[in-house]
Motif scaffolding. Structure first.
Motif, PDB file in Angstrom:
ATOM      1  N   GLU A 100       0.849  -1.184   0.000  1.00 24.51           N
ATOM      2  CA  GLU A 100       0.000   0.000   0.000  1.00 24.51           C
ATOM      3  C   GLU A 100       0.890   1.241   0.000  1.00 24.51           C
ATOM      4  OE1 GLU A 100      -0.061  -2.331   2.325  1.00 24.51           O
ATOM      5  OE2 GLU A 100      -2.035  -3.237   2.361  1.00 24.51           O
ATOM      6  N   LEU A 101       0.496   2.239  -0.763  1.00 23.47           N
ATOM      7  CA  LEU A 101       1.308   3.452  -0.865  1.00 23.47           C
ATOM      8  C   LEU A 101       1.519   4.096   0.498  1.00 23.47           C
ATOM      9  CD1 LEU A 101      -0.117   5.057  -4.132  1.00 23.47           C
ATOM     10  CD2 LEU A 101       2.075   3.900  -3.829  1.00 23.47           C
ATOM     11  N   TYR A 102       0.457   4.186   1.312  1.00 27.15           N
ATOM     12  CA  TYR A 102       0.593   4.860   2.606  1.00 27.15           C
ATOM     13  C   TYR A 102       1.471   4.069   3.566  1.00 27.15           C
ATOM     14  CZ  TYR A 102      -2.732   1.600   4.700  1.00 27.15           C
ATOM     15  OH  TYR A 102      -3.344   0.479   5.167  1.00 27.15           O
ATOM     16  N   HIS A 103       1.582   2.749   3.343  1.00 31.34           N
ATOM     17  CA  HIS A 103       2.333   1.916   4.275  1.00 31.34           C
ATOM     18  C   HIS A 103       3.795   1.778   3.882  1.00 31.34           C
ATOM     19  CE1 HIS A 103       2.712  -1.008   7.440  1.00 31.34           C
ATOM     20  NE2 HIS A 103       3.296  -1.835   6.608  1.00 31.34           N
ATOM     21  N   GLN A 104       4.060   1.644   2.602  1.00 35.17           N
ATOM     22  CA  GLN A 104       5.425   1.397   2.141  1.00 35.17           C
ATOM     23  C   GLN A 104       6.182   2.689   1.845  1.00 35.17           C
ATOM     24  OE1 GLN A 104       5.624  -1.166  -1.261  1.00 35.17           O
ATOM     25  NE2 GLN A 104       7.784  -1.582  -1.016  1.00 35.17           N
ATOM     26  N   PHE A 105       5.470   3.732   1.479  1.00 35.42           N
ATOM     27  CA  PHE A 105       6.119   4.973   1.073  1.00 35.42           C
ATOM     28  C   PHE A 105       5.660   6.103   1.979  1.00 35.42           C
ATOM     29  CE2 PHE A 105       5.725   2.221  -2.564  1.00 35.42           C
ATOM     30  CZ  PHE A 105       7.027   2.188  -3.035  1.00 35.42           C
ATOM     31  N   HIS A 106       6.559   6.606   2.781  1.00 39.59           N
ATOM     32  CA  HIS A 106       6.245   7.701   3.707  1.00 39.59           C
ATOM     33  C   HIS A 106       6.740   9.000   3.083  1.00 39.59           C
ATOM     34  CE1 HIS A 106       5.120   4.731   6.658  1.00 39.59           C
ATOM     35  NE2 HIS A 106       6.210   4.081   6.344  1.00 39.59           N
ATOM     36  N   VAL A 151       3.644   8.014  -9.052  1.00 39.42           N
ATOM     37  CA  VAL A 151       2.320   7.463  -9.402  1.00 39.42           C
ATOM     38  C   VAL A 151       1.920   7.968 -10.792  1.00 39.42           C
ATOM     39  CG1 VAL A 151      -0.140   7.469  -8.809  1.00 39.42           C
ATOM     40  CG2 VAL A 151       1.567   7.173  -7.007  1.00 39.42           C
ATOM     41  N   HIS A 152       2.091   9.266 -11.037  1.00 43.05           N
ATOM     42  CA  HIS A 152       1.723   9.839 -12.346  1.00 43.05           C
ATOM     43  C   HIS A 152       2.570   9.268 -13.471  1.00 43.05           C
ATOM     44  CE1 HIS A 152      -1.040  12.239 -10.272  1.00 43.05           C
ATOM     45  NE2 HIS A 152      -0.413  13.394 -10.228  1.00 43.05           N
ATOM     46  N   ALA A 153       3.828   8.928 -13.192  1.00 39.84           N
ATOM     47  CA  ALA A 153       4.712   8.359 -14.217  1.00 39.84           C
ATOM     48  C   ALA A 153       4.452   6.869 -14.429  1.00 39.84           C
ATOM     49  CB  ALA A 153       6.169   8.575 -13.823  1.00 39.84           C
ATOM     50  N   GLY A 154       3.596   6.262 -13.598  1.00 37.56           N
ATOM     51  CA  GLY A 154       3.294   4.847 -13.760  1.00 37.56           C
ATOM     52  C   GLY A 154       4.283   3.927 -13.077  1.00 37.56           C
ATOM     53  N   ARG A 155       5.227   4.467 -12.311  1.00 34.32           N
ATOM     54  CA  ARG A 155       6.204   3.636 -11.605  1.00 34.32           C
ATOM     55  C   ARG A 155       5.585   2.982 -10.370  1.00 34.32           C
ATOM     56  NH1 ARG A 155      11.584   3.822 -13.619  1.00 34.32           N
ATOM     57  NH2 ARG A 155      11.706   2.304 -11.964  1.00 34.32           N
ATOM     58  N   LEU A 156       4.614   3.647  -9.786  1.00 40.34           N
ATOM     59  CA  LEU A 156       3.849   3.110  -8.655  1.00 40.34           C
ATOM     60  C   LEU A 156       2.381   3.240  -9.006  1.00 40.34           C
ATOM     61  CD1 LEU A 156       5.686   4.814  -5.650  1.00 40.34           C
ATOM     62  CD2 LEU A 156       5.966   2.469  -6.447  1.00 40.34           C
ATOM     63  N   ARG A 157       1.543   2.473  -8.322  1.00 38.60           N
ATOM     64  CA  ARG A 157       0.115   2.577  -8.569  1.00 38.60           C
ATOM     65  C   ARG A 157      -0.638   2.374  -7.265  1.00 38.60           C
ATOM     66  NH1 ARG A 157      -2.220  -2.599  -9.105  1.00 38.60           N
ATOM     67  NH2 ARG A 157      -0.652  -4.214  -9.074  1.00 38.60           N
ATOM     68  N   ASP A 158      -1.832   2.938  -7.217  1.00 40.80           N
ATOM     69  CA  ASP A 158      -2.709   2.689  -6.083  1.00 40.80           C
ATOM     70  C   ASP A 158      -3.211   1.259  -6.198  1.00 40.80           C
ATOM     71  OD1 ASP A 158      -2.781   5.064  -4.568  1.00 40.80           O
ATOM     72  OD2 ASP A 158      -4.037   6.009  -6.082  1.00 40.80           O
ATOM     73  N   LEU A 159      -3.125   0.522  -5.110  1.00 40.36           N
ATOM     74  CA  LEU A 159      -3.595  -0.864  -5.098  1.00 40.36           C
ATOM     75  C   LEU A 159      -5.036  -0.901  -4.606  1.00 40.36           C
ATOM     76  CD1 LEU A 159      -0.419  -2.530  -3.582  1.00 40.36           C
ATOM     77  CD2 LEU A 159      -1.053  -2.331  -5.975  1.00 40.36           C
ATOM     78  N   ASP A 160      -5.684  -2.005  -4.807  1.00 36.26           N
ATOM     79  CA  ASP A 160      -7.067  -2.161  -4.340  1.00 36.26           C
ATOM     80  C   ASP A 160      -7.086  -2.564  -2.873  1.00 36.26           C
ATOM     81  OD1 ASP A 160      -8.029  -1.554  -6.833  1.00 36.26           O
ATOM     82  OD2 ASP A 160      -8.109  -3.640  -7.493  1.00 36.26           O
ATOM     83  N   PRO A 164      -7.575  -1.268   1.282  1.00 38.13           N
ATOM     84  CA  PRO A 164      -8.358  -0.261   1.995  1.00 38.13           C
ATOM     85  C   PRO A 164      -7.530   0.988   2.268  1.00 38.13           C
ATOM     86  CG  PRO A 164      -7.779  -2.074   3.450  1.00 38.13           C
ATOM     87  CD  PRO A 164      -7.350  -2.463   2.063  1.00 38.13           C
ATOM     88  N   SER A 165      -8.221   2.096   2.419  1.00 40.70           N
ATOM     89  CA  SER A 165      -7.524   3.338   2.737  1.00 40.70           C
ATOM     90  C   SER A 165      -6.885   3.213   4.106  1.00 40.70           C
ATOM     91  CB  SER A 165      -8.515   4.502   2.743  1.00 40.70           C
ATOM     92  OG  SER A 165      -9.404   4.354   3.837  1.00 40.70           O
ATOM     93  N   GLU A 166      -5.998   4.138   4.421  1.00 42.14           N
ATOM     94  CA  GLU A 166      -5.308   4.100   5.712  1.00 42.14           C
ATOM     95  C   GLU A 166      -6.302   4.163   6.864  1.00 42.14           C
ATOM     96  OE1 GLU A 166      -1.509   6.207   7.883  1.00 42.14           O
ATOM     97  OE2 GLU A 166      -2.345   7.128   6.098  1.00 42.14           O
ATOM     98  N   ALA A 167      -7.300   5.036   6.752  1.00 37.58           N
ATOM     99  CA  ALA A 167      -8.283   5.167   7.830  1.00 37.58           C
ATOM    100  C   ALA A 167      -9.091   3.880   7.989  1.00 37.58           C
ATOM    101  CB  ALA A 167      -9.210   6.345   7.550  1.00 37.58           C
ATOM    102  N   LEU A 168      -9.519   3.287   6.876  1.00 37.10           N
ATOM    103  CA  LEU A 168     -10.286   2.043   6.937  1.00 37.10           C
ATOM    104  C   LEU A 168      -9.426   0.905   7.471  1.00 37.10           C
ATOM    105  CD1 LEU A 168     -12.964   0.671   6.436  1.00 37.10           C
ATOM    106  CD2 LEU A 168     -12.240   0.269   4.076  1.00 37.10           C
TER     107      LEU A 168
END
Length: 143
Positions: free
Chosen positions: A60-66, A77-86, A88-92
């Motif tokens: 997860e982006l919020y967990h692995q990348f601070h 993310v915009h360059a396609g090197r990383l992507r949002d995964l399916d 849950p959000s950090e709050a969820l």
């Protein structure tokens, strides 16, 4: 990680060293990574892994990348090197954690206890008043 690790990517490490001013970053030692090292925080050590033996698996982006300063995550993310995964959000994800579930249960139990004490107090005081009125009426009516 680099293909071949520290030994197989000598020219990449040389380019990196030149970009860092001639040596490892901020005087850190570059060592081959084997996959079971302890944390290097405060030790001036950087493990270089063989990316063919240890391929990258994004979490997860919020967990692995601070991204505390907010300047490198979104461009990747915009360059396609990383992507949002399916995922849950950090709050969820926090709400689904066992610690949060326990906390919610404890708070619910406290609220139930406080609520039932409030209701019992109100009902018992009404019953006492009703009993006093009945006694008063009985006293007025009886000879």
């Amino acid at each position: 990680g680099l293909p071949g690790g520290a030994s197989g990517a000598a020219e990449l490490l040389e380019i990196w060293g030149r970009a860092q001013g001639g040596g490892p970053p901020v005087g850190a030692a570059l060592e081959p990574g084997t996959g079971n090292e302890e944390d290097t925080y405060g030790k001036r050590k950087v493990y270089v892994y063989d990316s063919t033996a240890f391929p990258f698996h994004q979490a997860e982006l919020y967990h692995q990348f601070h991204d505390y300063k907010g300047n490198y995550l979104q461009p990747l993310v915009h360059a396609g090197r990383l992507r949002d995964l399916d995922c849950p959000s950090e709050a969820l994800a926090m709400l689904q954690s066992p610690m949060m579930t326990a906390l919610i249960c404890i708070v619910a139990a406290i609220l139930c206890c406080c609520g039932s004490m409030f209701v019992w107090t109100r009902m018992s005081s009404r019953a006492e008043r009703a009993g006093a009125r009945d006694t008063q009426k009985a006293g007025v009516l009886s000879p």
